[in-house]
Design an enzyme around this catalytic site. Structure first.
Site, PDB file in Angstrom:
ATOM      1  N   GLU A   1       7.651 -13.543  18.858  1.00 46.05           N
ATOM      2  CA  GLU A   1       6.365 -13.597  19.569  1.00 46.05           C
ATOM      3  C   GLU A   1       6.438 -12.818  20.888  1.00 46.05           C
ATOM      4  O   GLU A   1       5.452 -12.218  21.314  1.00 46.05           O
ATOM      5  CB  GLU A   1       5.954 -15.063  19.778  1.00 46.05           C
ATOM      6  CG  GLU A   1       5.476 -15.675  18.460  1.00 46.05           C
ATOM      7  CD  GLU A   1       5.782 -17.148  18.276  1.00 46.05           C
ATOM      8  OE1 GLU A   1       6.035 -17.853  19.256  1.00 46.05           O
ATOM      9  OE2 GLU A   1       5.776 -17.589  17.101  1.00 46.05           O
TER      10      GLU A   1
ATOM     11  N   GLU B   1      15.201 -14.895  12.290  1.00 44.91           N
ATOM     12  CA  GLU B   1      13.835 -15.366  12.066  1.00 44.91           C
ATOM     13  C   GLU B   1      12.998 -14.239  11.483  1.00 44.91           C
ATOM     14  O   GLU B   1      12.446 -13.419  12.242  1.00 44.91           O
ATOM     15  CB  GLU B   1      13.206 -15.819  13.388  1.00 44.91           C
ATOM     16  CG  GLU B   1      13.892 -16.989  14.045  1.00 44.91           C
ATOM     17  CD  GLU B   1      12.936 -17.808  14.901  1.00 44.91           C
ATOM     18  OE1 GLU B   1      12.831 -19.002  14.667  1.00 44.91           O
ATOM     19  OE2 GLU B   1      12.269 -17.239  15.777  1.00 44.91           O
TER      20      GLU B   1
ATOM     21  N   ASN C   1      11.790 -25.354  19.143  1.00 45.04           N
ATOM     22  CA  ASN C   1      11.008 -24.466  20.005  1.00 45.04           C
ATOM     23  C   ASN C   1       9.569 -24.975  20.036  1.00 45.04           C
ATOM     24  O   ASN C   1       8.836 -24.817  19.062  1.00 45.04           O
ATOM     25  CB  ASN C   1      11.082 -23.037  19.443  1.00 45.04           C
ATOM     26  CG  ASN C   1      10.253 -22.052  20.252  1.00 45.04           C
ATOM     27  OD1 ASN C   1       9.717 -22.401  21.303  1.00 45.04           O
ATOM     28  ND2 ASN C   1      10.141 -20.829  19.756  1.00 45.04           N
TER      29      ASN C   1
ATOM     30  N   HIS D   1      12.451 -13.468  21.100  1.00 44.40           N
ATOM     31  CA  HIS D   1      11.704 -14.144  20.032  1.00 44.40           C
ATOM     32  C   HIS D   1      10.624 -13.189  19.508  1.00 44.40           C
ATOM     33  O   HIS D   1      10.066 -12.403  20.272  1.00 44.40           O
ATOM     34  CB  HIS D   1      11.068 -15.423  20.582  1.00 44.40           C
ATOM     35  CG  HIS D   1      10.477 -16.272  19.501  1.00 44.40           C
ATOM     36  ND1 HIS D   1       9.250 -16.012  18.954  1.00 44.40           N
ATOM     37  CD2 HIS D   1      10.965 -17.342  18.838  1.00 44.40           C
ATOM     38  CE1 HIS D   1       9.007 -16.912  18.001  1.00 44.40           C
ATOM     39  NE2 HIS D   1      10.035 -17.730  17.920  1.00 44.40           N
TER      40      HIS D   1
ATOM     41  N   SER E   1       9.402 -21.582   9.483  1.00 42.53           N
ATOM     42  CA  SER E   1       8.816 -22.642   8.653  1.00 42.53           C
ATOM     43  C   SER E   1       9.846 -23.653   8.151  1.00 42.53           C
ATOM     44  O   SER E   1       9.733 -24.163   7.028  1.00 42.53           O
ATOM     45  CB  SER E   1       8.040 -22.032   7.480  1.00 42.53           C
ATOM     46  OG  SER E   1       6.999 -21.199   7.963  1.00 42.53           O
TER      47      SER E   1
ATOM     48  N   LYS F   1       7.202 -23.918  21.806  1.00 37.80           N
ATOM     49  CA  LYS F   1       6.275 -22.809  22.104  1.00 37.80           C
ATOM     50  C   LYS F   1       5.282 -23.229  23.202  1.00 37.80           C
ATOM     51  O   LYS F   1       5.644 -24.001  24.073  1.00 37.80           O
ATOM     52  CB  LYS F   1       5.593 -22.345  20.820  1.00 37.80           C
ATOM     53  CG  LYS F   1       6.635 -21.996  19.736  1.00 37.80           C
ATOM     54  CD  LYS F   1       6.078 -21.217  18.583  1.00 37.80           C
ATOM     55  CE  LYS F   1       7.211 -20.909  17.590  1.00 37.80           C
ATOM     56  NZ  LYS F   1       6.778 -20.115  16.453  1.00 37.80           N
TER      57      LYS F   1
ATOM     58  N   GLY G   1       5.685 -19.556  11.323  1.00 36.36           N
ATOM     59  CA  GLY G   1       4.376 -20.183  11.472  1.00 36.36           C
ATOM     60  C   GLY G   1       3.456 -19.946  10.291  1.00 36.36           C
ATOM     61  O   GLY G   1       2.248 -20.214  10.360  1.00 36.36           O
TER      62      GLY G   1
HETATM   63  P1  13P Z   1       7.825 -22.203  12.699  1.00 38.15           P
HETATM   64  O1  13P Z   1       8.940 -23.186  12.391  1.00 38.15           O
HETATM   65  O2  13P Z   1       6.592 -22.858  13.208  1.00 38.15           O
HETATM   66  O3  13P Z   1       7.621 -21.255  11.575  1.00 38.15           O
HETATM   67  O4  13P Z   1       8.364 -21.313  13.938  1.00 38.15           O
HETATM   68  C1  13P Z   1       9.592 -20.742  13.857  1.00 38.15           C
HETATM   69  C2  13P Z   1       9.943 -20.199  15.182  1.00 38.15           C
HETATM   70  O5  13P Z   1       9.381 -19.227  15.650  1.00 38.15           O
HETATM   71  C3  13P Z   1      10.986 -20.894  15.953  1.00 38.15           C
HETATM   72  O6  13P Z   1      11.346 -20.159  17.070  1.00 38.15           O
END
Ligand code: 13P
Length: 264
Positions: A99, A169, A12, A97, A215, A14, A175
């Site tokens: 976010e 997740e 991803n 997701h 992560s 982002k 993140g």
């Molecule tokens: P990170 O791997 O940067 O923690 O992000 C995870 C994520 O949100 C994947 O969709």
């Protein structure tokens, strides 16, 4: 449990990389990531990059996914891109997701509509679920997972659920560099699969793929792939580094080979 699920690694990206940068990055990835049978590697760039990357990418190595999509196929919805538009370009779409849920206030009802629209358009949804730190500390993890799964998948048939993907997740691990312990992930994945079995039957729960995200990097990936029932990873930050991402893909290939040997 014996199953025929293939490991999936999804990157991803982002809101990173312009169209030009994404194209250059894909070139680097293609140099580093080998062609492997039996695993699936999915790239999720920003929506603008989907079309050019769809022409550029080596289909033996990668599939494309979208990070989001709207549930109405067409209409007066300024700014939106529908699943019906994405279907020409992608195999997968992320839905719900964290976010989207936390920054853009998307709720389970919206996630459900998006899941339905994806399936209606022949796109496989990757439904993202996970608890916040507060919810975990309050002992509400299972309740949250149950609610997100029951609502998100509510209008699908058992067969459609079996063809879908859930990404666990935990919000506190996204993140932050603070990744979930394999025992925590194992428990959550078992719980999710049991919920799906309860709601949609054994076949759906055995076919559904469940990924871990939060992560994930080239150092911790093996611990997650060792978990019984974990079918891969949704990778954020580390998917933007071609060394790390190609190492993650290599780990997935080795894990898949081990699983296949155990099955035969
Ligand atoms: P990170 O791997 O940067 O923690 O992000 C995870 C994520 O949100 C994947 O969709």
């Amino acid at each position: 449990m014996r199953n025929n699920r293939h490991i999936m690694i999804a990157g991803n990206w982002k809101e990173h990389l312009t169209v030009a940068q994404a194209s250059i990055y894909l070139n680097r990835l293609e140099e580093h990531v080998k062609t492997h049978q039996g695993i699936e590697v999915v790239l999720l760039p920003n929506v603008l990059a989907l079309q050019p990357l769809s022409v550029q990418l080596d289909r033996r190595k990668f599939r494309l996914g979208a990070q989001d999509g709207y549930y109405m196929d067409a209409g007066a919805y300024t700014g939106e891109v529908s699943m019906a538009m994405l279907r020409e370009l992608v195999h997968y779409v992320l839905v719900g997701h964290s976010e989207r849920r936390h920054i853009f206030m998307e709720d389970d009802a919206l996630a459900s509509k998006k899941v339905q629209a994806a399936v209606r358009n022949g796109i496989m949804p990757i439904l993202c679920v996970g608890e916040t730190l507060q919810e975990r500390l309050a002992g509400e993890t299972n309740q949250i997972l149950h609610n997100q799964i029951a609502a998100g998948l509510q209008h699908l048939t058992s067969r459609e659920v079996g063809a879908s993907v859930i990404a666990y997740e935990p919000v506190w691990a996204i993140g932050t560099g603070e990744y979930a312990k394999p025992e925590q992930v194992s428990k959550a994945i078992d719980f999710i699969r049991k919920q799906v079995e309860h709601l949609y039957g054994t076949r759906a729960s055995e076919n559904l793929r469940i990924l871990y995200g939060g992560s994930v990097d080239d150092h911790n990936i093996n611990a997650y792939l060792d978990i019984d029932g974990c079918d891969g990873a949704l990778v954020g930050g580390a998917s933007l580094n071609f060394h790390k991402f190609s190492e993650i893909v290599e780990s997935a290939y080795r894990a898949q080979q081990k699983r296949t040997m155990r099955r035969n």
